[in-house]
Design a protein around this motif. Sequence first.
Motif, PDB file in Angstrom:
ATOM      1  N   TYR A  11     -13.445   7.589  -0.150  1.00  0.00           N
ATOM      2  CA  TYR A  11     -13.188   8.854   0.538  1.00  0.00           C
ATOM      3  C   TYR A  11     -14.234   9.924   0.197  1.00  0.00           C
ATOM      4  N   PHE A  47     -14.491  14.159   0.763  1.00  0.00           N
ATOM      5  CA  PHE A  47     -13.947  15.437   1.203  1.00  0.00           C
ATOM      6  C   PHE A  47     -15.108  16.406   1.374  1.00  0.00           C
ATOM      7  N   LEU A  86     -11.989  15.001   6.027  1.00  0.00           N
ATOM      8  CA  LEU A  86     -11.845  13.808   5.205  1.00  0.00           C
ATOM      9  C   LEU A  86     -12.465  12.621   5.931  1.00  0.00           C
ATOM     10  N   LYS A 131     -13.534   8.354   5.608  1.00  0.00           N
ATOM     11  CA  LYS A 131     -13.121   7.132   4.926  1.00  0.00           C
ATOM     12  C   LYS A 131     -14.113   6.011   5.203  1.00  0.00           C
ATOM     13  N   LYS A 173      -9.570  12.423   8.938  1.00  0.00           N
ATOM     14  CA  LYS A 173      -8.599  13.473   9.210  1.00  0.00           C
ATOM     15  C   LYS A 173      -9.197  14.845   8.918  1.00  0.00           C
ATOM     16  N   PHE A 233      -9.736  15.650  -6.474  1.00  0.00           N
ATOM     17  CA  PHE A 233      -9.251  14.377  -5.929  1.00  0.00           C
ATOM     18  C   PHE A 233      -9.412  13.303  -6.993  1.00  0.00           C
ATOM     19  N   ASN A 237      -6.230   9.266  -5.160  1.00  0.00           N
ATOM     20  CA  ASN A 237      -4.978   9.234  -4.410  1.00  0.00           C
ATOM     21  C   ASN A 237      -4.512  10.653  -4.101  1.00  0.00           C
ATOM     22  N   PHE A 247      -4.759  14.765  -3.959  1.00  0.00           N
ATOM     23  CA  PHE A 247      -5.780  15.800  -3.853  1.00  0.00           C
ATOM     24  C   PHE A 247      -5.136  17.172  -3.972  1.00  0.00           C
ATOM     25  N   SER A 277      -1.737  13.719  -0.543  1.00  0.00           N
ATOM     26  CA  SER A 277      -2.314  12.423  -0.862  1.00  0.00           C
ATOM     27  C   SER A 277      -3.009  11.886   0.374  1.00  0.00           C
ATOM     28  N   VAL A 278      -3.978  10.991   0.174  1.00  0.00           N
ATOM     29  CA  VAL A 278      -4.806  10.551   1.295  1.00  0.00           C
ATOM     30  C   VAL A 278      -4.054   9.626   2.241  1.00  0.00           C
ATOM     31  N   GLU A 279      -3.057   8.935   1.769  1.00  0.00           N
ATOM     32  CA  GLU A 279      -2.325   8.010   2.639  1.00  0.00           C
ATOM     33  C   GLU A 279      -0.871   8.441   2.797  1.00  0.00           C
TER      34      GLU A 279
END
Length: 472
Positions: A390, A392, A411, A413, A423, A442, A445, A447, A470-472
């Motif tokens: 990732y 940012f 964001l 990936k 995103k 970050f 997982n 942030f 969180s990223v997911e």
Amino acid sequence: MKRLFLNACIICMIGLVANAQVAISIDGSAAGKNSMLDIKSVNKGVVFPRLTSIQRKAIKVTEADAGLMLFDTDKQALYMFNGNEWMPFAFATSEVGLLNKRVPPNAQSGNFGYACAVSGNYAVVGAYNDSVGTTLYQGSAYVFKKTNGNWILQTRLIANDGLSSDLFGIAVGIYEDHIAIGASNARNGNSISAGAVYIFKRTEESWNLEAKVFASDGAVNYKFGISLGLHGNFLLIGSPAAKVGTNVEQGAAYVFYRSGATWYEQKKLIANDGSANARFGNSVALNYTDFIVGGTGVAYVFTKALNIYYQEGKLIPTGSVYASFGCSVSISGNKAVVGAYTQPDGSNNSGVIHLFNRTGTTWTYGSNINAFTSKSDLRFGLTVLIKGDYIFAAASQEDIGDFDLQGSVYLYKWNGSYFEYFKRITDPNGTIADRFGNGIGFDGNSFVIGAAYGSRNAGSVLRGSVFFGSVE
């Protein structure tokens, strides 16, 4: 008389509906036993009132309006008023809904969120303009702990010897049970604004000062501690105004190493082709024993092998020179990212981030990424962070809807071949000049993102706020 009779009928009907269960359906079925209103359809939906952000915020809501819902056309999100503030609970875009917003308990806290870092269940947030008692702008930092998925304020850290305008909290770092906090205007003996860094260690749930470190050759206005990175037993500290030889503000970065509870200066890093006013150390980051340092228009990677530090690569963009290149840096494995918040000719502040790759011990230019928007004056890349798959990148001056300079974070990936847009993250309740994204932390997982110029109190003090996700 007919009019009176009609009015009476309408009143009676309203009364019956208000006290009955209502079903709107295509099959004539009755409402569910626990529903006052039951809507059933296989080919139609429900449209909520559609308002702009300004119209939504103009509604004079009170606690009694908890549960009020509408669709915000600017934010492209369905909002609910929770009795205290409007919160999004469904987005019509790929934006991330940040529902874990935190503001400092002190209504006068200054620029809370300017610097952020997170590691596991703990996060630290700097408020470098915070006043401590009657000591103005001494600065402080706030520690949060994640408990049952919720980020709770644990404690506030201050320098026990702090002075006015020390700017404690201008930079922060956290790794497991250690926190480092920069105070770039702190004194080093009689040297004003030489700078210092305070290191705190967690024992159970208590954070205590373990060390206070200075540059071994620090002097007046060196700004040691204006940038820092913490990983494992290593602490990297930037001092961009340091004088090297006769070169004023050439800049330097210092590596400290922890042995037990003792932190000692292990190496002073300088560019092998440094020059006056290069401000090497304006931004720094590290990953294990890889160290990246940004300056004016350039960034350098150093590494440590067999107890020897050496300059491994000099990072510069291809083609035109960016004066702002190096304003932010980050490194993860064999990849590095460098931000440049302006265009090469300085014509605007749209910004771009640059990616570099390492093969063996050689760093080469990879590609650049522009913000996923055609807008200008974003300051995209003012803050960057790469970790694992990732990236940012803040666009802290992006206009969001009707709010100028509200700011956002993009964001990206890794898809196996390149970093693709994933995103956009914004504050769903943001407003003018929040500059969301000036601080980013970050850990792979979780942030934390700061908006250090937002959440103004009644006196328009720049209180600041942070958002956890969180990223997911």
